[in-house]
Design a protein around this motif. Structure first.
Motif, short mmCIF file in Angstrom:
data_model
loop_
_atom_site.label_atom_id
_atom_site.label_comp_id
_atom_site.label_asym_id
_atom_site.label_seq_id
_atom_site.Cartn_x
_atom_site.Cartn_y
_atom_site.Cartn_z
N GLU A 104 0.79 -1.21 -0.06
CA GLU A 104 -0.23 -0.04 0.09
C GLU A 104 0.82 1.33 -0.03
O GLU A 104 0.49 2.32 -0.70
N LYS A 107 1.96 1.87 -3.60
CA LYS A 107 0.85 2.46 -4.33
C LYS A 107 0.90 3.76 -4.14
O LYS A 107 0.80 4.62 -5.07
N HIS A 108 0.91 4.28 -2.83
CA HIS A 108 0.69 5.72 -2.42
C HIS A 108 1.83 6.62 -2.87
O HIS A 108 1.70 7.58 -3.29
N CYS A 109 3.13 5.95 -2.64
CA CYS A 109 4.35 6.86 -3.22
C CYS A 109 4.52 6.88 -4.78
O CYS A 109 4.89 7.89 -5.39
N GLU A 110 3.96 5.73 -5.47
CA GLU A 110 3.81 5.97 -6.97
C GLU A 110 2.82 6.84 -7.40
O GLU A 110 3.05 7.80 -8.30
N GLN A 111 1.71 7.04 -6.57
CA GLN A 111 0.73 7.95 -7.17
C GLN A 111 1.31 9.43 -6.69
O GLN A 111 0.80 10.34 -7.54
N ALA A 112 2.14 9.57 -5.79
CA ALA A 112 2.64 10.84 -5.40
C ALA A 112 3.77 11.23 -6.54
O ALA A 112 4.29 12.36 -6.26
N GLY A 113 4.12 10.48 -7.22
CA GLY A 113 5.14 10.93 -8.08
C GLY A 113 6.74 10.37 -7.72
O GLY A 113 7.57 10.49 -8.47
N ARG A 115 9.95 7.99 -7.50
CA ARG A 115 10.30 7.21 -8.49
C ARG A 115 11.65 6.02 -8.01
O ARG A 115 11.66 4.91 -8.50
N GLY A 148 6.87 3.14 -10.04
CA GLY A 148 6.30 3.81 -11.43
C GLY A 148 6.83 3.02 -12.43
O GLY A 148 7.49 2.23 -12.56
#
Length: 152
Positions: A104, A107-113, A115, A148
């Protein structure tokens, strides 16, 4: 069944209890004194204000773990690199809760951009030592994971 959600101010007492156990019994953190609730409550919004996640995992009605990502280093070269931190209540280990939190968190870190994600793992049983706690020296290992889609 475990549920993961963003941490709230009301969760800090449980987070503090879980972290205090780690501070007092393990080399998972090199903090020597467990922070008080006021300090832990200061840390949570500082993570959230940077656009990064601070999560808790709940079983029944109890918080049994937490995870957050923070900026890896303050230098301008690292704006998209985060360091993860995950802690599980001593009575809830071995149930895969850390794995759920990590998924989870990613997922949140990828959504925040973000890398790249770095984990600093202490007590990896390597020969070199970088931190001292409980009268012993501990090594750390850096683990890195791409986040990402691949860079163009």
């Amino acid at each position: 069944m475990a549920a993961i959600r963003l941490a709230q101010a009301a969760d800090i007492q449980a987070v503090c209890r879980i972290y205090a156990h780690d501070v007092q019994t393990s080399a998972a953190t090199f903090e020597i004194d467990a922070p008080e609730e006021k300090e832990m409550e200061r840390r949570r919004p500082s993570v959230a204000s940077s656009g990064l996640p601070y999560l808790v995992i709940q079983q029944d009605s109890a918080i049994v773990g937490y995870a957050y990502a923070g900026q890896y280093r303050p230098r301008h070269a690292y704006p998209f690199t985060v360091e993860d931190s995950i802690s599980i209540d001593a009575d809830a280990t071995g149930q895969g809760l850390g794995r759920l939190l990590l998924a989870e968190l990613i997922k949140h870190c990828e959504q925040a951009g973000s890398r790249q994600m770095i984990a600093v793992v202490a007590d990896s049983a390597n020969v070199g030592s970088v931190g001292a706690k409980f009268g012993a020296w501990y090594d750390t290992a850096l683990m890195q994971r791409a986040l990402g889609p691949p860079a163009p």
